[in-house]
Enzyme design. Structure first.
Site, PDB file in Angstrom:
ATOM      1  N   GLY A  15       0.819  -1.216   0.000  1.00  0.00           N
ATOM      2  CA  GLY A  15       0.000   0.000   0.000  1.00  0.00           C
ATOM      3  C   GLY A  15       0.847   1.257   0.000  1.00  0.00           C
ATOM      4  N   GLY A  17      -0.374   4.281   0.140  1.00  0.00           N
ATOM      5  CA  GLY A  17      -1.220   5.377   0.627  1.00  0.00           C
ATOM      6  C   GLY A  17      -0.469   6.137   1.709  1.00  0.00           C
ATOM      7  CG  PHE A  18      -2.188   9.549   3.654  1.00  0.00           C
ATOM      8  CD1 PHE A  18      -1.497  10.737   3.575  1.00  0.00           C
ATOM      9  CD2 PHE A  18      -3.390   9.442   2.986  1.00  0.00           C
ATOM     10  CE1 PHE A  18      -1.995  11.816   2.861  1.00  0.00           C
ATOM     11  CE2 PHE A  18      -3.906  10.504   2.265  1.00  0.00           C
ATOM     12  CZ  PHE A  18      -3.204  11.697   2.207  1.00  0.00           C
ATOM     13  N   GLY A  19      -0.138   5.668   5.017  1.00  0.00           N
ATOM     14  CA  GLY A  19       0.658   4.882   5.965  1.00  0.00           C
ATOM     15  C   GLY A  19       1.868   4.254   5.301  1.00  0.00           C
ATOM     16  CB  VAL A  83      -1.382  -8.093  -1.599  1.00  0.00           C
ATOM     17  CG1 VAL A  83      -1.280  -9.197  -0.559  1.00  0.00           C
ATOM     18  CG2 VAL A  83      -0.057  -7.379  -1.772  1.00  0.00           C
ATOM     19  CD  GLU A 181     -13.523  18.387   3.342  1.00  0.00           C
ATOM     20  OE1 GLU A 181     -12.748  18.790   4.217  1.00  0.00           O
ATOM     21  OE2 GLU A 181     -13.305  17.366   2.686  1.00  0.00           O
ATOM     22  CG  ASP A 319      -8.212   4.604   6.829  1.00  0.00           C
ATOM     23  OD1 ASP A 319      -7.781   5.340   7.730  1.00  0.00           O
ATOM     24  OD2 ASP A 319      -8.795   5.023   5.813  1.00  0.00           O
TER      25      ASP A 319
HETATM   26  C1  FAD Z   1     -12.887  11.266   0.253  1.00  0.00           C
HETATM   27  C2  FAD Z   1     -11.956  11.198   1.430  1.00  0.00           C
HETATM   28  C3  FAD Z   1     -11.574  12.359   2.066  1.00  0.00           C
HETATM   29  C4  FAD Z   1     -10.712  12.316   3.155  1.00  0.00           C
HETATM   30  N1  FAD Z   1     -10.343  13.484   3.753  1.00  0.00           N
HETATM   31  C5  FAD Z   1      -9.461  13.448   4.775  1.00  0.00           C
HETATM   32  C6  FAD Z   1      -8.999  14.654   5.348  1.00  0.00           C
HETATM   33  O1  FAD Z   1      -9.407  15.740   4.965  1.00  0.00           O
HETATM   34  N2  FAD Z   1      -8.088  14.576   6.355  1.00  0.00           N
HETATM   35  C7  FAD Z   1      -7.613  13.372   6.798  1.00  0.00           C
HETATM   36  O2  FAD Z   1      -6.763  13.340   7.692  1.00  0.00           O
HETATM   37  N3  FAD Z   1      -8.033  12.213   6.271  1.00  0.00           N
HETATM   38  C8  FAD Z   1      -8.946  12.211   5.272  1.00  0.00           C
HETATM   39  N4  FAD Z   1      -9.379  11.046   4.722  1.00  0.00           N
HETATM   40  C9  FAD Z   1      -8.929   9.772   5.306  1.00  0.00           C
HETATM   41  C10 FAD Z   1      -7.536   9.400   4.815  1.00  0.00           C
HETATM   42  O3  FAD Z   1      -7.478   9.493   3.407  1.00  0.00           O
HETATM   43  C11 FAD Z   1      -7.246   7.969   5.279  1.00  0.00           C
HETATM   44  O4  FAD Z   1      -7.320   7.943   6.685  1.00  0.00           O
HETATM   45  C12 FAD Z   1      -5.862   7.530   4.820  1.00  0.00           C
HETATM   46  O5  FAD Z   1      -5.829   7.479   3.406  1.00  0.00           O
HETATM   47  C13 FAD Z   1      -5.522   6.145   5.383  1.00  0.00           C
HETATM   48  O6  FAD Z   1      -4.247   5.794   4.953  1.00  0.00           O
HETATM   49  P1  FAD Z   1      -3.888   4.264   4.692  1.00  0.00           P
HETATM   50  O7  FAD Z   1      -2.445   4.228   4.387  1.00  0.00           O
HETATM   51  O8  FAD Z   1      -4.411   3.424   5.797  1.00  0.00           O
HETATM   52  O9  FAD Z   1      -4.732   3.860   3.408  1.00  0.00           O
HETATM   53  P2  FAD Z   1      -4.772   4.525   1.962  1.00  0.00           P
HETATM   54  O10 FAD Z   1      -4.200   5.881   1.958  1.00  0.00           O
HETATM   55  O11 FAD Z   1      -6.178   4.347   1.493  1.00  0.00           O
HETATM   56  O12 FAD Z   1      -3.813   3.591   1.103  1.00  0.00           O
HETATM   57  C14 FAD Z   1      -4.098   2.258   0.845  1.00  0.00           C
HETATM   58  C15 FAD Z   1      -3.244   1.832  -0.356  1.00  0.00           C
HETATM   59  O13 FAD Z   1      -3.251   0.413  -0.418  1.00  0.00           O
HETATM   60  C16 FAD Z   1      -3.416   0.010  -1.758  1.00  0.00           C
HETATM   61  N5  FAD Z   1      -4.011  -1.342  -1.712  1.00  0.00           N
HETATM   62  C17 FAD Z   1      -5.161  -1.680  -1.100  1.00  0.00           C
HETATM   63  N6  FAD Z   1      -5.383  -3.003  -1.230  1.00  0.00           N
HETATM   64  C18 FAD Z   1      -4.332  -3.488  -1.934  1.00  0.00           C
HETATM   65  C19 FAD Z   1      -3.991  -4.802  -2.399  1.00  0.00           C
HETATM   66  N7  FAD Z   1      -4.771  -5.859  -2.162  1.00  0.00           N
HETATM   67  N8  FAD Z   1      -2.854  -4.940  -3.100  1.00  0.00           N
HETATM   68  C20 FAD Z   1      -2.048  -3.873  -3.373  1.00  0.00           C
HETATM   69  N9  FAD Z   1      -2.333  -2.630  -2.965  1.00  0.00           N
HETATM   70  C21 FAD Z   1      -3.461  -2.439  -2.248  1.00  0.00           C
HETATM   71  C22 FAD Z   1      -4.303   1.066  -2.360  1.00  0.00           C
HETATM   72  O14 FAD Z   1      -4.173   1.122  -3.779  1.00  0.00           O
HETATM   73  C23 FAD Z   1      -3.779   2.332  -1.671  1.00  0.00           C
HETATM   74  O15 FAD Z   1      -2.742   2.942  -2.409  1.00  0.00           O
HETATM   75  C24 FAD Z   1     -10.235  11.061   3.622  1.00  0.00           C
HETATM   76  C25 FAD Z   1     -10.630   9.884   2.971  1.00  0.00           C
HETATM   77  C26 FAD Z   1     -11.485   9.951   1.887  1.00  0.00           C
HETATM   78  C27 FAD Z   1     -11.897   8.686   1.196  1.00  0.00           C
END
Ligand code: FAD
Length: 442
Positions: A15, A17-19, A83, A181, A319
């Site tokens: 992933g 994403g942010f984490g 994955v 928003e 998340d």
């Molecule tokens: C519309 C929206 C608005 C938001 N606004 C805010 C805000 O204003 N402020 C704030 O703090 N937070 C906000 N959030 C929440 C924030 O985006 C999440 O808390 C954050 O993205 C969580 O990070 P993460 O790394 O857990 O997951 P994510 O950032 O979602 O990253 C997950 C990653 O894993 C990858 N992935 C998933 N499953 C698989 C797999 N099986 N194989 C390979 N790759 C995979 C995905 O492609 C993605 O790149 C918002 C969320 C949304 C949906």
């Protein structure tokens, strides 16, 4: 910690994403080889997807290629793959190819960090998804953009007044930060941006309804800021309907139940879903394999050092998790980017400490505050007990989002776009794209 022979320690991060991004960034100087696996080749700045959905920004301005982020880090490899499963005993991931790009079937690791995120849930009503799009991904944000803009187009050509009103009724379900928003942006689109674009209809007459089951908007904020946000929404022309639970969604409208138990039906052709999230399916798989608890939202419970029970070499973050506090109680942290980022940094810190043969303390979340924007110069902020509204909160929101946006070029482009939109009330990316326009290709 296992480091076989002269081979570098292999860290796999799932992933980008942010984490995941923070985990990799904080490991790039470590004596380890890092592989970042994602089914997308880009990092998406989800907090601004709603601006893509309302034509304020273009997709490329809020996404950045993962390879470009790590192009200078020789020990970081990016792998485009999905994955599919885990073999925790063999310390291997099972991969699936994405977009017909071949991927290895298996990928080994010494340390695994899983940050698969979450997705919107429709409370067991998957059939609602096709009528109530969400804005979690670029694709869904573009689908929402097309649906919103197409509704104005349809209203312009609709001779029947009742049907025209339905086209000009927009319903946003869920009044968390994203719902607030979205509703604010749709209101600005209708009242400001589009006001002179049509000849038959007056877009300013559009009804924008924000429906929420709780008794106030923005329940993660103090009640005084919720009240402030509601007043700002009303000034923009949004009707806030709290204490309403959605019980039906179809192609012609939405039905909800009020606090008195009575049902209400609203005819609409444009519904945006911003309620309820479920953890990535990867959390469920890991829970099954390790016997770790998971909650109703699918989040796996990790130990206080973010590892899985019985598997200190596997971290799960962001998340998709809830974390045991030092007393052993599972705690749900807010589903916000800063939580995932702090957990990514923490997991990288533990890996670095272990590689040096050192101990590391438990994870502690540092709450830096909460922000939500409503519209032009209108936002609310709760920063360590300091409560702000109006322009001060909006300026803070602007700076924080620009700061965390990945890529210098994107920051400059978004700043220019926002300045231009602020001065002109315009939105440059008002394009209807997607399935309905495919006839050109036939
Ligand atoms: C519309 C929206 C608005 C938001 N606004 C805010 C805000 O204003 N402020 C704030 O703090 N937070 C906000 N959030 C929440 C924030 O985006 C999440 O808390 C954050 O993205 C969580 O990070 P993460 O790394 O857990 O997951 P994510 O950032 O979602 O990253 C997950 C990653 O894993 C990858 N992935 C998933 N499953 C698989 C797999 N099986 N194989 C390979 N790759 C995979 C995905 O492609 C993605 O790149 C918002 C969320 C949304 C949906």
């Amino acid at each position: 910690m296992r480091t076989s022979g002269s081979r570098e320690h292999q860290v796999v991060v799932v992933g980008g994403g942010f984490g995941g991004l923070q985990a990799v960034s904080n490991l790039r100087r470590a004596p380890a080889e890092i592989t970042l696996v994602d089914r997308r080749n880009f990092h998406l700045f989800q907090p601004l997807t709603y601006q893509v959905a309302t034509g304020a920004l273009s997709p490329g301005e809020i996404a950045y290629p993962l390879r470009a982020i790590f192009k200078r880090d020789r020990n970081v490899r990016v792998l485009l793959a999905e994955v599919a499963d885990f073999d925790l005993d063999a310390r291997e991931l099972h991969l699936r190819s994405v977009s017909a790009v071949p991927a290895p079937e298996r990928l080994g690791y010494d340390t695994l960090i899983v940050a698969g995120g979450s997705h919107y849930s429709y409370f067991g009503h998957e059939e609602w998804r096709m009528h109530a799009a969400e804005v979690k991904s670029i694709e869904s944000a573009l689908a929402v953009r097309s649906r919103l803009l197409a509704a104005f187009e349809a209203a312009e050509g609709e001779p029947n007044a009742e049907a025209r009103d339905a086209w000009l009724t927009f319903v946003v379900v869920g009044a968390g930060p994203t719902g607030v928003e979205m509703a604010g942006q749709i209101a600005e689109l209708a009242r400001d941006t589009l006001r002179r674009d049509f000849r038959t209809i007056d877009p300013r007459r559009a009804r924008i309804l924000l429906v929420e089951a709780a008794d106030r908007v923005l329940t993660s904020f103090p009640p005084s800021l919720s009240a402030k946000a509601e007043r700002s929404l009303q000034r923009l022309g949004v009707t806030v309907l709290t204490g309403r639970t959605v019980i039906g969604i179809d192609a012609a409208g939405v039905t909800f139940e009020g606090g008195d138990g009575g049902g209400e039906r609203i005819a609409t052709r444009a519904i945006v879903w911003a309620a309820g999230v479920t953890a990535s399916g990867l959390a469920g798989k890991l829970a099954e394999l390790t016997g770790a608890e998971h909650d109703r939202a699918g989040r796996i419970t990790v130990e206080s050092d973010l590892t899985l029970p019985g598997h200190p070499e596997v971290f799960a973050i962001g998340d998709m998790v809830r974390v045991r506090d030092p007393g052993g109680e599972p705690v749900v942290l807010p589903g916000f980017a800063p939580v995932a980022m702090q957990q990514g940094r923490y997991a990288a810190g533990v890996v670095r400490a272990r590689l040096r043969g050192r101990e590391h303390g438990a994870f502690r979340y540092r709450d830096k505050g909460n922000l939500a924007t409503i519209g032009r110069a209108a936002a609310v902020a709760d920063i360590k007990g300091v409560r702000l509204g109006g322009f001060a909160a909006w300026a803070t929101w602007l700076l924080v989002h620009l700061w965390y946006l990945i890529g210098f070029q994107n920051r400059v482009l978004v700043l220019i776009r926002w300045s231009f939109s602020f001065a002109t009330h315009g939105r440059g990316a008002r394009l209807i794209t997607g399935a309905s326009t495919n006839s050109e290709q036939r």
